[in-house]
Design an enzyme around this catalytic site. Structure first.
Site, PDB file in Angstrom:
ATOM      1  CB  SER A   1      -0.899   0.004   1.234  1.00  0.00           C
ATOM      2  OG  SER A   1      -1.547   1.254   1.386  1.00  0.00           O
ATOM      3  CE  LYS A   2       3.020   7.206  -3.640  1.00  0.00           C
ATOM      4  NZ  LYS A   2       4.435   6.824  -3.483  1.00  0.00           N
ATOM      5  CB  ALA A   3       0.192   3.059   3.958  1.00  0.00           C
TER       6      ALA A   3
ATOM      7  CE1 TYR B   1       6.979   6.843   0.067  1.00  0.00           C
ATOM      8  CE2 TYR B   1       4.966   5.804   0.871  1.00  0.00           C
ATOM      9  CZ  TYR B   1       5.880   6.027  -0.143  1.00  0.00           C
ATOM     10  OH  TYR B   1       5.703   5.434  -1.370  1.00  0.00           O
TER      11      TYR B   1
END
Length: 297
Positions: free
Chosen positions: A158-160, A164
């Site tokens: 997931s680009k959660a 990051y």
């Protein structure tokens, strides 16, 4: 690029289906996404007023939310239309496009099944950062202290937003040490990616890149793999160990912000951006701006 803080800029932001003045696009300090990391986002670029692979990004945006156990209440087609509307409303051609979705403020505990899902789209000017001559000098990479997590311990595909956090820490450390970015290993100590870009290496005319199973299989990454194969280049997706870093002749990064960026150093290892890297940069530029490239020819 302007250094004006993002909350002080002018323009328009799409929020929950409405086009708002930039300064009116707000969320409450007790939003669940801020406290518990319940947010996903995308990074996209428009070239000449057209968003590159917009539908692929919208589909990934929705998948990222599903992995975090919430649904973005807009279809891929609706998201595509909203992104283009925001771009047009702001009068931008070469721009960065940032969709983001998050859990709202109805619940403030770990569980938040009844929190409203909010969605916003913002755009800002972001031209290509380097000309070819500057790009071909390559950037310098540190090696990050933190590693990409085991996919059994985090929603790695997931680009959660929360994933990051270690990227920010790692990039800050790299920049303090005089590097442009940091190479990250995975949880088993194998080469993975950089803090916001995928990594490729060249050895004996073949392209090698890590298997994307604990980090995002980037849309730019896939684009460049297709471009390389169209040139007849062999692309090998495999496990790459740190002790191999000295055996490669070229290295480059791919990503929405990075596009295709050569690397000249990873700590003591040196690379010379060469013909293959240059050809892929040119092919990528042609892919994102086919009309202008044709006109120039």
């Amino acid at each position: 690029m302007s250094m004006l803080p993002f909350d002080q800029r002018d323009g328009f932001i799409w929020l929950d289906g409405q086009m708002l003045a930039w300064g009116d696009a707000k969320l409450h300090v007790l939003s669940h996404g801020l406290h518990y990391g319940g947010a996903v986002f995308e990074g996209e670029r428009s070239y000449g007023g057209k968003i590159f692979k917009s539908s692929e990004h919208s589909a990934r945006f929705k998948r990222s939310a599903e992995i975090l156990d919430f649904a973005i209440p807009y279809s891929v087609e609706e998201l595509d239309a909203a992104k283009q509307a925001v771009l047009d409303k702001n009068g931008l051609k070469d721009a960065y496009v940032r969709p983001v979705a998050w859990r709202g403020s109805e619940m403030m505990a770990v569980a938040a099944q009844h929190a409203t899902i909010h969605t916003a789209i913002a755009v800002w000017e972001w031209p290509s950062m380097f000309d070819m001559a500057t790009k071909m000098k390559g950037i310098r990479l540190d090696v990050a202290e933190y590693r990409r997590p085991d996919p059994k311990t985090a929603p790695s595909l997931s680009k959660a937003a929360g994933l990051y956090m270690i990227c920010t820490i790692s990039k800050h450390r790299a920049e303090r040490r005089g590097y442009a970015d940091a190479l990250m290993y995975d949880w088993q100590g194998r080469v993975a990616e950089c803090t916001g870009a995928n990594v490729f290496f060249i050895q004996d005319g073949k392209i090698h890149t890590p298997i994307a199973d604990c980090f995002l299989d980037g849309i730019t990454r896939r684009t460049v793999i297709d471009l390389a194969k169209a040139r007849g280049l062999e692309v090998i997706e495999r496990r790459i160990m740190p002790d191999e870093l000295g055996s490669f002749s070229e290295c480059f990064l791919t990503g929405t912000a990075a596009e295709v960026t050569p690397v000249s150093e990873i700590l003591e290892h040196r690379y010379t951006p060469g013909t293959i890297t240059r050809s892929l940069i040119e092919d990528f530029n042609q892919a994102v701006r086919p009309e202008s490239q044709s006109a120039a020819a």
